[in-house]
Design an enzyme around this catalytic site. Sequence first.
Site, PDB file in Angstrom:
ATOM      1  N   ARG A 129       0.944  -1.033  -0.023  1.00 21.82           N
ATOM      2  CA  ARG A 129      -0.133   0.019  -0.097  1.00 21.82           C
ATOM      3  C   ARG A 129       1.056   1.308  -0.097  1.00 21.82           C
ATOM      4  O   ARG A 129       2.078   1.011   0.073  1.00 21.82           O
ATOM      5  CB  ARG A 129      -0.929  -0.029   1.150  1.00 21.82           C
ATOM      6  CG  ARG A 129      -1.766  -1.204   1.275  1.00 21.82           C
ATOM      7  CD  ARG A 129      -2.779  -1.135   2.219  1.00 21.82           C
ATOM      8  NE  ARG A 129      -3.669  -2.048   2.533  1.00 21.82           N
ATOM      9  CZ  ARG A 129      -4.677  -2.384   1.400  1.00 21.82           C
ATOM     10  NH1 ARG A 129      -5.027  -1.459   0.730  1.00 21.82           N
ATOM     11  NH2 ARG A 129      -5.550  -3.535   1.698  1.00 21.82           N
ATOM     12  N   ILE A 159       3.477   4.031   0.701  1.00 19.67           N
ATOM     13  CA  ILE A 159       4.284   4.281   1.737  1.00 19.67           C
ATOM     14  C   ILE A 159       4.675   5.733   1.833  1.00 19.67           C
ATOM     15  O   ILE A 159       4.345   6.135   2.828  1.00 19.67           O
ATOM     16  CB  ILE A 159       5.677   3.405   1.410  1.00 19.67           C
ATOM     17  CG1 ILE A 159       5.495   2.025   1.284  1.00 19.67           C
ATOM     18  CG2 ILE A 159       6.346   3.812   2.473  1.00 19.67           C
ATOM     19  CD1 ILE A 159       6.517   1.390   0.697  1.00 19.67           C
ATOM     20  N   THR A 206       0.011   0.839  -5.324  1.00 18.40           N
ATOM     21  CA  THR A 206      -0.380   0.138  -6.330  1.00 18.40           C
ATOM     22  C   THR A 206      -1.666  -0.996  -5.597  1.00 18.40           C
ATOM     23  O   THR A 206      -2.780  -0.939  -6.286  1.00 18.40           O
ATOM     24  CB  THR A 206       0.410  -0.760  -7.065  1.00 18.40           C
ATOM     25  OG1 THR A 206       1.413   0.342  -7.792  1.00 18.40           O
ATOM     26  CG2 THR A 206      -0.161  -1.818  -8.291  1.00 18.40           C
ATOM     27  N   ASP A 253      11.590   6.096   3.259  1.00 17.02           N
ATOM     28  CA  ASP A 253      11.754   4.798   2.599  1.00 17.02           C
ATOM     29  C   ASP A 253      13.233   4.597   2.405  1.00 17.02           C
ATOM     30  O   ASP A 253      13.852   5.058   1.538  1.00 17.02           O
ATOM     31  CB  ASP A 253      11.119   4.749   1.314  1.00 17.02           C
ATOM     32  CG  ASP A 253      10.909   3.229   0.817  1.00 17.02           C
ATOM     33  OD1 ASP A 253      11.363   2.525   1.685  1.00 17.02           O
ATOM     34  OD2 ASP A 253      10.453   3.385  -0.423  1.00 17.02           O
ATOM     35  N   SER A 274      13.534  -4.558   1.411  1.00 17.96           N
ATOM     36  CA  SER A 274      12.052  -4.890   1.589  1.00 17.96           C
ATOM     37  C   SER A 274      11.559  -5.329   0.183  1.00 17.96           C
ATOM     38  O   SER A 274      10.868  -6.106   0.121  1.00 17.96           O
ATOM     39  CB  SER A 274      11.454  -3.554   2.125  1.00 17.96           C
ATOM     40  OG  SER A 274       9.968  -3.300   1.613  1.00 17.96           O
ATOM     41  N   LYS A 277      11.805   9.938  -4.731  1.00 20.48           N
ATOM     42  CA  LYS A 277      12.748   9.267  -3.663  1.00 20.48           C
ATOM     43  C   LYS A 277      14.400   9.407  -4.172  1.00 20.48           C
ATOM     44  O   LYS A 277      15.099   9.517  -3.514  1.00 20.48           O
ATOM     45  CB  LYS A 277      12.405   7.874  -3.478  1.00 20.48           C
ATOM     46  CG  LYS A 277      11.063   7.664  -2.716  1.00 20.48           C
ATOM     47  CD  LYS A 277      10.779   6.068  -2.737  1.00 20.48           C
ATOM     48  CE  LYS A 277       9.446   5.994  -2.175  1.00 20.48           C
ATOM     49  NZ  LYS A 277       8.819   4.651  -2.038  1.00 20.48           N
TER      50      LYS A 277
HETATM   51  O1  RI2 Z   1       4.964   5.597  -3.922  1.00 18.36           O
HETATM   52  P1  RI2 Z   1       5.143   5.036  -2.435  1.00 18.36           P
HETATM   53  O2  RI2 Z   1       3.954   5.032  -1.841  1.00 18.36           O
HETATM   54  O3  RI2 Z   1       6.402   5.606  -1.871  1.00 18.36           O
HETATM   55  O4  RI2 Z   1       5.624   3.480  -2.931  1.00 18.36           O
HETATM   56  C1  RI2 Z   1       4.748   2.532  -2.725  1.00 18.36           C
HETATM   57  C2  RI2 Z   1       4.325   1.884  -3.879  1.00 18.36           C
HETATM   58  O5  RI2 Z   1       5.585   1.535  -4.965  1.00 18.36           O
HETATM   59  C3  RI2 Z   1       5.475   0.280  -5.194  1.00 18.36           C
HETATM   60  O6  RI2 Z   1       4.770   0.130  -6.550  1.00 18.36           O
HETATM   61  P2  RI2 Z   1       4.341  -0.985  -7.433  1.00 18.36           P
HETATM   62  O7  RI2 Z   1       3.536  -2.042  -6.504  1.00 18.36           O
HETATM   63  O8  RI2 Z   1       5.840  -1.763  -7.877  1.00 18.36           O
HETATM   64  O9  RI2 Z   1       3.400  -0.303  -8.358  1.00 18.36           O
HETATM   65  C4  RI2 Z   1       4.795  -0.173  -4.027  1.00 18.36           C
HETATM   66  O10 RI2 Z   1       4.289  -1.686  -4.186  1.00 18.36           O
HETATM   67  C5  RI2 Z   1       3.626   0.576  -3.778  1.00 18.36           C
HETATM   68  O11 RI2 Z   1       2.377   0.260  -4.402  1.00 18.36           O
HETATM   69  N1  ADE Z   2      10.230   0.060   0.446  1.00 20.90           N
HETATM   70  C1  ADE Z   2       9.419  -0.346  -0.268  1.00 20.90           C
HETATM   71  N2  ADE Z   2       9.398   0.820  -1.334  1.00 20.90           N
HETATM   72  C2  ADE Z   2       8.758   0.544  -2.467  1.00 20.90           C
HETATM   73  N3  ADE Z   2       7.916  -0.474  -2.669  1.00 20.90           N
HETATM   74  C3  ADE Z   2       7.743  -1.159  -1.712  1.00 20.90           C
HETATM   75  N4  ADE Z   2       7.303  -2.451  -1.629  1.00 20.90           N
HETATM   76  C4  ADE Z   2       7.809  -3.114  -0.611  1.00 20.90           C
HETATM   77  N5  ADE Z   2       8.408  -2.331   0.081  1.00 20.90           N
HETATM   78  C5  ADE Z   2       8.557  -1.271  -0.612  1.00 20.90           C
END
Ligand code: RI2
Ligand code: ADE
Length: 503
Positions: free
Chosen positions: A195, A197, A203, A256, A264, A288
């Site tokens: 979910r 972060i 996603t 992160d 992770s 990031k």
């Molecule tokens: O953008 P923030 O919230 O930091 O990162 C978290 C998102 O990035 C990754 O995306 P994907 O699942 O590869 O599409 C994670 O699974 C999550 O959905």
């Molecule tokens: N630290 C991370 N950053 C982005 N996607 C993730 N999915 C699991 N851990 C994550």
Amino acid sequence: MRAKVKILDVETGRFMVVINEEDAKKAKLHPEDLIKIETAKRTIYGDVVISNMVQPGEIGVTKDIMRAYSFSEGEMVNVVPAGTPESVRYVKKKMNGQKLKKVEIEAIVKDIVDRKLRDIEISSFVTSLEINGLDMDEIAWLTMAMAETGDMLDIDRKPIMDVHSIGGVPGNKTNVLVVPIVAAAGLTIPKTSSRAITSAAGTADVVEVLAPVTFSLDEIKRIVEKIGACLVWGGALNLAPADDLTIKAERALSIDPRGLMLASIMSKKYAMGSQYVLIDIPTGEGVKVETIEEARSLAKDFIELGKRLGQYVETAITYGGQPIGHTVGPALEAKEALETIMTGKGPGSLVEKATGLAGILLEMGGVAPAGMGKKMAKEILESGKAYEKLKEIIAEQGGDPNIKPEDIPIGDKTYTFVAQTSGYVTKIDNKAITTIARAAGAPEDKGAGILLHVKVGEKVREGDPLFTIHAESEVRLDQAIIQARRMEPIRIEGMVLQRIGNI
Ligand SMILES: O=P(O)(O)OC[C@H]1O[C@H](OP(=O)(O)O)[C@H](O)[C@@H]1O
Ligand SMILES: Nc1ncnc2[nH]cnc12
């Protein structure tokens, strides 16, 4: 002390054990002490809560504990004060900037999974990683420790492809398109996502608008072996379970840390049995990774870590200087992703990124000749085959495969910001967009978010709409408006940026 289990209809998001005041006094237990509950079959740890909602001789266990370890009402258990775990010393060692040993990292991860480390200690660990970092040895030990403290998936189809974005860029619904494109070409891609972060919608939050995302490993195996793909939440599974506990701390702090991010992501990929992994590294101001140099160095780390885990990893440095597409927030993003995959047409940033990433995977998986992957991905998207595959995924995961974009409820409390002057859009501030969307209620309120009416480079006239905030409540809408007024989410060349007087 011996006690009888009482199951409480209470959910706290933490492992909490309720003890009667009299018993707590006798056992010298205080609120938030760590206690150990032992039965013949299992040992679990939880924080003490003192209340007379349980009788002397009883302990109350919350639904959170019940979900992880089933107890039966009336079961007899031993309750013992647990003391401070040894791994707290190793957390402090990292806080002091020292390199950790393999056994120390393993102890931290084990104690996170066993719930011996509480939220506050996990947050300290995450913060120490943000400040002091990890070297590649520590990252590899952390990754393996995270993977080995959970289950592993063994899918009876090979090769196993995977894709993951490090995230950070608003509106990143890309993998909702990438996964069906790749699976429609006959490859196997069991995608787990976290979910949000640092963003307003991960996603898993976006897909959940279209279908359930919470499944057991057996259910995922069944789905993927049948249709070649899934789009599920990684946190529901016992795959690298420490990950979701550290993500909780990351989310609260909106950070992160690099070493933890690598471990992770890659521990989950390892546990899923992924053999060919593509990592998307969005790069640009306010995400990031801000520079190409940083992105290249991170790419090298992912590739090196992949080698140590026996995985073939490629990376794609993608443009992250402004949001992807026009929408930010779970429901708005699900709507845009669905419209794009249904029609094969959508915002350039979304279509280009999705077909670019899918194209690399098609080449990595050997179904497209070198240099032809993107073209093949575009054909799959435009032909409707990707949409058909997404419908299969939605149906197998228990959603309505015939869902239409207009069926998706969007927050009906809205406010539109308009251009104060004519000119060109020169910047959309990623961090501001995320802050405003979160203030509006995303990702928890699925209908909350932002609809961007313009993107960088577009010409606007005074009074044209720039972006609309959607919220599910007036209070949240007001909070988002306040944030938007404080920040400068969209910059138009020629605007007076700030007026400062009487300092
Ligand atoms: O953008 P923030 O919230 O930091 O990162 C978290 C998102 O990035 C990754 O995306 P994907 O699942 O590869 O599409 C994670 O699974 C999550 O959905
Ligand atoms: N630290 C991370 N950053 C982005 N996607 C993730 N999915 C699991 N851990 C994550």
